[in-house]
Design an enzyme around this catalytic site. Structure first.
Site, mmCIF file in Angstrom:
data_model
loop_
_atom_site.group_PDB
_atom_site.id
_atom_site.type_symbol
_atom_site.label_atom_id
_atom_site.label_comp_id
_atom_site.label_asym_id
_atom_site.label_seq_id
_atom_site.Cartn_x
_atom_site.Cartn_y
_atom_site.Cartn_z
ATOM 1 N N ARG A 100 21.181 -33.861 19.074
ATOM 2 C CA ARG A 100 20.498 -34.635 20.112
ATOM 3 C C ARG A 100 19.355 -35.432 19.492
ATOM 4 O O ARG A 100 18.854 -35.105 18.431
ATOM 5 C CB ARG A 100 19.938 -33.702 21.192
ATOM 6 C CG ARG A 100 20.984 -32.981 22.004
ATOM 7 C CD ARG A 100 20.345 -31.993 22.965
ATOM 8 N NE ARG A 100 19.612 -30.947 22.258
ATOM 9 C CZ ARG A 100 18.622 -30.232 22.772
ATOM 10 N NH1 ARG A 100 18.235 -30.452 24.005
ATOM 11 N NH2 ARG A 100 18.039 -29.300 22.068
ATOM 12 N N PHE A 387 13.003 -15.839 7.120
ATOM 13 C CA PHE A 387 11.659 -16.334 6.853
ATOM 14 C C PHE A 387 11.076 -15.552 5.675
ATOM 15 O O PHE A 387 11.480 -14.420 5.389
ATOM 16 C CB PHE A 387 10.762 -16.186 8.087
ATOM 17 C CG PHE A 387 10.941 -17.270 9.117
ATOM 18 C CD1 PHE A 387 9.934 -18.175 9.379
ATOM 19 C CD2 PHE A 387 12.134 -17.385 9.822
ATOM 20 C CE1 PHE A 387 10.096 -19.174 10.323
ATOM 21 C CE2 PHE A 387 12.313 -18.384 10.772
ATOM 22 C CZ PHE A 387 11.292 -19.284 11.028
#
Length: 561
Positions: A100, A387
């Site tokens: 998008r 992470f």
């Protein structure tokens, strides 16, 4: 470019600036788009004249990337989406990523852009996150041109007898601006127009955005625009854009915006970016045209839907898939240790601390999203987006949990390592793509509005029941009287919780969802149900990201993320 396998202190913006892009013609040549099908927007961007591209006998398979319920810790769904497409290329697959377009509201607000992160980004990052190729501006202009035509019609005698109190069409702006939610216009005397109450939505909530993303071609776009209901007459009869004879002008304003945009990832994987409806207040998917174009040019299309599987993925299955005539062949659910600990009750400022107990408690949220995807007949693959502060014990705890639940999971390190960090994920996804599809929607569009909403609440959110306010019930009765009730449902709900209460994290049980308004969107082809306190015009946070942004003397962005 050489990938750094160590923790990289660079920001997403600086990594993007240092990446070497290929001319867009090299990217288009890679997927067989001739120059005749390409409209160049500078050296590194282009629009695709999609209607000229020959159709493949067997379209590429579609991989949908979704996520757990988002938290302030971040999940990195777009990053994984981009990295997975790069990884597909690394294992020898012809792949395109379809995303998008970012909205300036979140870019200037708190969420940031939507171009991925680290070494899994689409480029040129600055241009994509700002004005890109002008699509959102065209949608804003078309939306507000319709508003101007409506108010001019009132001013010039109101031949259609539109009741100013029953106009449901709002103006839009591509920015978070709470002061514009409710306004009064036409003040100042007879020459200034007809006074009435109005308001602004954010551009990505406009029905025109949804229409652009669900239209099949220019002709379909025009017909859908003509079907938009802008309000009602004094006799409570619906008034459409067709009655105002405005569909031609609106289509003209969108004739370039309907063409999907071609860019590239850091690793040179083709990327098609087009449309950007939010998933909490709209249907949350890029355009059908972009997805079909990508499937016509590659063997694997990696696309994403906004927020968690309760929002974007559900709408992909029930709205986009229905209208596009396709379904996902595989689904990836993105999760992080950090976000799962928050779902388990850990506060954001203490996420650096190891907490296996909070992590395992938070897996209840992941488990619900797994159950949701399985309900559609698809076995999901979990992408554990790693992470740097994730501990070995935490990672092993989640891997063991997935093994106990018979869930496939891949440790994913695409932020740090690019496509190489997603190879394991890509291989697992390919295994799912080789299996026959068992996809099936959870409701039939011919069911009542109440039953369709109840199905979503019970099977997707895990709730027990739905409460419709008196206003919502009156609107449902009106929709039924016009014969508009055989459309799919587009739930407008907070993204932070499976419920309509943003602070209820994890996997709540025994809750009800309150639907306060039900709005028909005939052009888009769905019915919007507003729940809880969800708003179609967000506000800026106390310290918006815009306050950290600037531009260097050589014209490059500072503080964009």
């Amino acid at each position: 470019m050489k990938m750094n396998t160590k923790i990289n202190p660079l920001t997403d913006l600086s990594i993007a600036k240092n990446a070497k892009m290929k001319p867009i013609k090299e990217i288009s040549d890679k997927i067989g788009i001739s120059d005749d099908y390409l409209d160049l927007y500078g050296k590194y961007r282009a629009k695709i004249d999609f209607e000229k591209i020959p159709m493949k006998d067997t379209p590429g398979k579609i991989v949908l990337v979704t996520a757990i319920s988002p938290t302030a810790a971040g999940e990195g769904k777009s990053t994984v989406t981009v990295g997975l497409a790069d990884a597909m290329q690394k294992i020898g697959q012809s792949a395109i990523v379809a995303l998008r377009e970012p909205s300036l509201g979140p870019v200037m607000g708190v969420k940031g852009g939507a171009t991925g992160g680290g070494y899994a980004q689409v480029l040129p990052m600055e241009e994509i996150n700002l004005h890109f190729n002008g699509d959102l501006h065209a949608i804003t202009t078309a939306n507000n041109a319709l508003s101007a035509i409506i108010d001019n019609h009132l001013h010039q005698g109101n031949q259609l007898q539109i009741d100013p109190r029953r106009i449901i069409w709002k103006r839009v702006i591509d920015m978070n601006d709470r002061a514009l939610r409710h306004i009064t216009i036409g003040l100042g005397g007879p020459t200034q127009g007809v006074p009435r109450e109005d308001g602004f939505d954010i551009t990505v909530a406009s029905e025109i955005m949804a229409i652009l993303c669900l239209a099949k071609d220019l002709r379909d776009l025009k017909e859908r625009l003509a079907q938009i209901v802008i309000g009602y007459t004094y006799d409570k009869e619906p008034v459409t854009v067709r009655a105002l004879e405005a569909e031609g002008a609106l289509t003209l304003l969108l004739k370039e915006a309907i063409k999907p945009n071609l860019v590239q990832t850091i690793e040179g994987t083709p990327a098609i970016i087009h449309g950007g409806p939010f998933a909490n207040i709209a249907h949350g998917c890029n355009s059908i045209i972009a997805t079909k174009t990508a499937a016509n040019l590659a063997d694997v299309v990696v696309t994403e839907a906004g927020f968690g599987a309760d929002l974007g993925a559900e709408k992909f299955m029930h709205i986009k898939s229905r209208q596009g005539g396709f379904s996902p062949n595989a689904v990836v659910i993105v999760a992080t240790i950090r976000a799962l600990k928050m779902q388990g009750g850990k506060q954001k400022d203490s996420l650096k601390e190891e907490d296996v107990a909070a992590l395992l408690k938070g897996t209840s949220n992941l488990e619900k999203h797994i159950d949701t995807i399985r309900a559609f007949g698809i076995e999901p693959v979990i992408a554990l987006n790693k992470f740097s502060l994730d501990t070995n014990d935490e990672i092993e705890a989640l891997l063991s949990w997935c093994k106990e639940k018979n869930v496939v999971i891949a440790l994913t390190e695409v932020w740090e390592k690019g496509g190489e960090g997603g190879v394991e994920l890509a291989k697992l996804v390919m295994q799912e793509l080789e299996k026959p599809s068992k996809f099936a929607p959870l409701y039939d569009v011919t069911e009542s509005i109440e039953d369709k909403v109840k199905t979503i609440v019970q099977k997707v959110y895990g709730g027990t029941d739905v409460v419709f306010t008196d206003t919502a019930q009156k609107q449902i009765n009106q929709i039924k009287s016009y014969g508009w009730d055989t459309m799919p449902i587009c739930m407008a709900k907070t993204q932070y919780s499976l419920t309509d209460q943003p602070k209820l994290l994890g996997r709540p049980n025994g809750f009800t969802i309150t639907v306060r308004e039900v709005l028909p969107k005939l052009g888009a082809g769905f019915i919007v149900c507003l729940t809880g306190d969800i708003m179609t015009m967000p506000g800026l946070p106390k310290k918006p990201a815009a306050l950290n942004m600037d531009v260097s003397e050589d014209g490059h962005a500072i503080g964009l993320f």
